[in-house]
Write an enzyme that holds these catalytic residues in place. Structure first.
Site, mmCIF file in Angstrom:
data_model
loop_
_atom_site.group_PDB
_atom_site.id
_atom_site.type_symbol
_atom_site.label_atom_id
_atom_site.label_comp_id
_atom_site.label_asym_id
_atom_site.label_seq_id
_atom_site.Cartn_x
_atom_site.Cartn_y
_atom_site.Cartn_z
ATOM 1 N N SER A 1 9.403 -56.174 -30.034
ATOM 2 C CA SER A 1 10.703 -56.099 -30.705
ATOM 3 C C SER A 1 11.752 -56.508 -29.662
ATOM 4 O O SER A 1 11.633 -57.827 -29.320
ATOM 5 C CB SER A 1 10.894 -54.366 -30.748
ATOM 6 N N ASP B 1 12.276 -59.140 -33.230
ATOM 7 C CA ASP B 1 11.296 -59.017 -34.480
ATOM 8 C C ASP B 1 12.329 -58.932 -35.702
ATOM 9 O O ASP B 1 11.615 -58.512 -36.727
ATOM 10 C CB ASP B 1 10.376 -58.114 -34.358
ATOM 11 N N ALA C 1 22.197 -45.918 -34.933
ATOM 12 C CA ALA C 1 23.317 -46.484 -34.111
ATOM 13 C C ALA C 1 23.016 -48.036 -33.638
ATOM 14 O O ALA C 1 24.006 -48.822 -33.625
ATOM 15 C CB ALA C 1 23.977 -45.888 -33.098
ATOM 16 N N ASN C 2 21.743 -48.015 -33.185
ATOM 17 C CA ASN C 2 21.349 -49.350 -32.510
ATOM 18 C C ASN C 2 21.076 -50.542 -33.779
ATOM 19 O O ASN C 2 20.715 -51.537 -33.293
ATOM 20 C CB ASN C 2 19.876 -49.259 -31.833
ATOM 21 N N ARG D 1 17.536 -36.425 -24.131
ATOM 22 C CA ARG D 1 16.087 -36.655 -24.572
ATOM 23 C C ARG D 1 15.361 -37.639 -23.902
ATOM 24 O O ARG D 1 15.804 -38.478 -23.350
ATOM 25 C CB ARG D 1 16.257 -37.027 -26.230
ATOM 26 N N SER E 1 13.029 -40.466 -23.656
ATOM 27 C CA SER E 1 12.732 -41.636 -24.533
ATOM 28 C C SER E 1 11.333 -41.760 -24.793
ATOM 29 O O SER E 1 10.084 -41.259 -24.180
ATOM 30 C CB SER E 1 12.935 -43.001 -23.341
ATOM 31 N N GLY E 2 10.960 -42.245 -26.079
ATOM 32 C CA GLY E 2 9.779 -42.471 -26.771
ATOM 33 C C GLY E 2 9.196 -44.019 -26.299
ATOM 34 O O GLY E 2 7.966 -44.202 -26.359
ATOM 35 N N THR E 3 9.945 -44.722 -25.417
ATOM 36 C CA THR E 3 9.402 -45.997 -25.330
ATOM 37 C C THR E 3 9.227 -46.171 -23.877
ATOM 38 O O THR E 3 8.755 -47.329 -23.549
ATOM 39 C CB THR E 3 10.409 -46.916 -26.235
HETATM 40 C C1 16G Z 1 11.622 -47.507 -31.363
HETATM 41 C C2 16G Z 1 12.166 -46.971 -32.600
HETATM 42 C C3 16G Z 1 13.648 -47.016 -32.933
HETATM 43 C C4 16G Z 1 14.170 -46.063 -31.944
HETATM 44 C C5 16G Z 1 13.845 -46.444 -30.384
HETATM 45 C C6 16G Z 1 14.382 -45.272 -29.414
HETATM 46 C C7 16G Z 1 11.040 -47.524 -34.609
HETATM 47 C C8 16G Z 1 10.538 -48.527 -35.539
HETATM 48 N N1 16G Z 1 11.491 -47.692 -33.590
HETATM 49 O O1 16G Z 1 12.084 -48.642 -30.808
HETATM 50 O O2 16G Z 1 13.972 -46.540 -34.195
HETATM 51 O O3 16G Z 1 15.640 -46.098 -31.885
HETATM 52 O O4 16G Z 1 12.390 -46.418 -30.208
HETATM 53 O O5 16G Z 1 13.851 -45.482 -28.298
HETATM 54 O O6 16G Z 1 10.942 -46.295 -34.921
HETATM 55 P P1 16G Z 1 13.888 -44.350 -27.246
HETATM 56 O O7 16G Z 1 12.927 -43.319 -27.597
HETATM 57 O O8 16G Z 1 13.338 -45.235 -26.004
HETATM 58 O O9 16G Z 1 15.210 -44.186 -26.939
HETATM 59 MG MG MG Z 2 12.843 -54.299 -33.577
#
Ligand code: 16G
Ligand code: MG
Length: 550
Positions: free
Chosen positions: A66, A284, A378-379, A505, A507-509
């Site tokens: 992405s 993407d 929002a993104n 929160r 982050s999930g990423t």
């Molecule tokens: C991922 C999620 C997106 C979310 C982002 C938050 C999908 C396809 N993508 O990119 O929706 O806004 O994570 O990222 O679910 P963060 O947890 O690092 O803030």
């Molecule tokens: Mg993307």
């Protein structure tokens, strides 16, 4: 069941590269491309197993990271109706990706035994990739995994993420959702767009000045860039798109939807003239944001996912009313939605709003509770979905000769709008066409669109902590339930600011904690964000440089 030479081929050609655990997170696995060979090989096998548990329905696999930097890559699985992989399977994906190579066979055997899978002969997996340099090699690893599992596979080459989601749904609905090809995708969208635009022309409504100008599009040098000429060839003069970051530069580098949204400024190096209508895709093409420079004040204005959501929800609400049908329309947001947008939706549009945790799967799931559910982060990631029963009702009503012409026209119009929407997942190309169509229908330029409400100034910060799982949240991430005392400290800070709101929160990423704050002025929002970042640092085990108060 037996897994033949899956383990042997894996050990030989796709050995585990390192021992650092990797997790199937909110949007699949995402890390340096060089770490992913074995993960993606194994996901080929897992996708085949998933297909078997769905009676041989086709599963999709997308190779992309992405908006991440070019050297990263990732993989996500797509379920039969084009939705993201069912969350209950994320743990299987994580387990299969992390077991030592010598335990792959026994892990897969145990998994298939528990799931009651006895054969992968009729499993089907389709896949596609983005434009990253590591993607072709990873696609080969994926194909090897699918074939080693004995499943059938089809390689769709370069596609945007939402295109693959669309194709998966088309295949599994036997073409009811559209033709399962890239050509079919463009046909469906462009036919709906042309039809909707021509309906207006036929009605001889006001001249669409906005359509005499072109849309300037930053494609983040991503996979979406290569798709624009195809789209353009189908739209002709109905929408003129001027492409920048067309793939000749570095992917996501100082451009793209994420850059523009987070930095709240245009992509680096573009020449924006006040009044021009601009949009950015992410790498993407499943996210889009709009923006412009004010004609009178030369200021930068961002029209993010919240603004798109309100535009779409407002338009759909009016159209639903015209059909005379009692379809319930709702909008789903996350805690990141600007407070002004939520107020506008509730007070002006009078559309019910729900708030859910971050991540498309949560939004999509919640939106399914409505007859027509619009969801946007929002993104800039979002779409609208329509329940089967509502769709059938619309079709039936549009052919009903005993209702007024106006009503049946409205049903017909709504059906075309639905065709323009990729209901499987947020889709930058489809969302762009939807926005362009609505602006035309309203005779609005971007400034008029922007005037619907004024965003509260806001700020996002990141804080590094030793272990981000010490932060736990509740109430759709709007409150911190752990560590003890953090929420009351945040509340105390927030209380000092007019229209103050803040939440934190993990982050999930990324391995960080995110802080969001909004208030009546930019400096107040910055100050509040800083205060809360300091609280997180102190109370949740901050490491590295301490956030400084402004
Ligand atoms: C991922 C999620 C997106 C979310 C982002 C938050 C999908 C396809 N993508 O990119 O929706 O806004 O994570 O990222 O679910 P963060 O947890 O690092 O803030
Ligand atoms: Mg993307």
């Amino acid at each position: 069941m037996e897994f033949g030479d899956v383990q042997e081929t894996g050990e030989k050609n796709f050995p585990k590269q390192d021992e650092t655990p990797i997790q199937y997170g909110t949007a699949g696995f995402r890390t340096k491309g060089s770490r992913l060979n074995h993960v993606i090989y194994r996901m080929g096998v897992l996708a085949a197993i998933r297909s078997a548990t769905k009676s041989g329905a086709t599963i999709g696999v997308m190779i992309t990271a992405s908006h991440n930097p070019e050297e990263d890559n990732g993989v996500k699985l797509v379920d039969p109706m084009g939705e993201m992989l069912g969350p209950e399977w994320e743990k299987y994906a994580t387990e299969v990706a992390n077991v030592p190579g010598s335990k792959l066979d026994v892990t897969l055997q145990e998994l298939t035994k528990n799931l009651g899978v006895t054969s992968l002969q009729s499993s089907r997996v389709v896949f596609a990739r983005d434009t990253r340099p590591s993607s072709p090699v990873l696609a080969a690893a994926l194909e090897a995994g699918i074939k080693a599992a004995g499943a059938q596979c089809q390689n769709f080459g370069l596609l945007t993420t939402p295109q693959l989601h669309y194709i998966v749904r088309c295949i599994n609905t036997n073409g009811q959702y559209g033709k399962p090809t890239e050509e079919g995708y463009f046909e469906k969208l462009s036919e709906a767009f042309v039809k909707l635009r021509n309906i207006r022309k036929a009605k001889k409504m006001k001249t669409l000045e906005v359509y005499n100008t072109c849309l300037y599009l930053d494609a983040a040098n991503g996979v979406g860039a290569g798709k624009i000429p195809i789209l353009q060839s189908k739209l002709g003069d109905l929408l003129k798109i001027s492409l920048v970051n067309d793939g000749s530069g570095k992917l996501n580098h100082e451009c793209g939807a994420d850059f523009v949204k987070v930095q709240q400024k245009p992509p680096t190096g573009v020449n924006m003239v006040p009044g021009q209508r601009w949009a950015s895709f992410d790498g993407d093409a499943d996210r889009i944001v709009y923006y412009f420079m004010g004609v009178t004040d030369n200021r930068f204005y961002l029209l993010d996912g919240d603004k798109i959501a309100t535009l779409v929800a407002g338009y759909l609400k009016d159209l639903v009313q015209e059909t005379g049908l009692s379809l319930n329309l709702g909008l789903v947001q996350t805690a990141y939605a600007n407070g002004s947008s939520t107020r506008y939706i509730t007070d002006q549009l009078k559309v019910p709003v729900a708030c859910v945790p971050t991540g498309v799967k949560h939004l999509h799931h919640k939106a399914q509770e409505f007859d027509i559910g619009v969801y946007f982060e929002a993104n800039g990631h979002g779409t609208a979905i329509v329940s089967n029963s509502s769709y059938n009702l619309l079709q039936k009503t549009s052919q009903n000769t005993s209702i007024s012409d106006h009503q049946s026209e409205a049903c017909d119009l709504l059906l075309s709008v639905i065709d323009l929407i990729n209901q499987t997942v947020g889709d930058a190309i489809s969302d762009m066409l939807l926005v362009e169509m609505i602006l035309a229908a309203q005779d609005w330029d971007v400034e008029q669109w922007n005037k619907a409400y004024t965003d509260l100034p806001n700020r996002q910060l990141k804080v590094k902590v030793k272990d981000r799982s010490v932060i736990q949240t509740t109430d759709a991430e709007r409150k911190a339930s752990s560590p003890v005392g953090l929420q009351s400290a945040i509340d105390e800070s927030v209380a000092k600011y007019t229209h103050g709101r803040s939440f934190v929160r993990p982050s999930g990423t990324e391995d960080i904690v995110r802080v969001y704050a909004e208030a009546d002025t930019q400096s107040a929002a910055d100050k509040l964000a800083n205060e809360v970042a300091v609280l997180v640092y102190k109370m949740a085990g901050g490491i590295g440089e301490k956030p400084k108060l402004h």
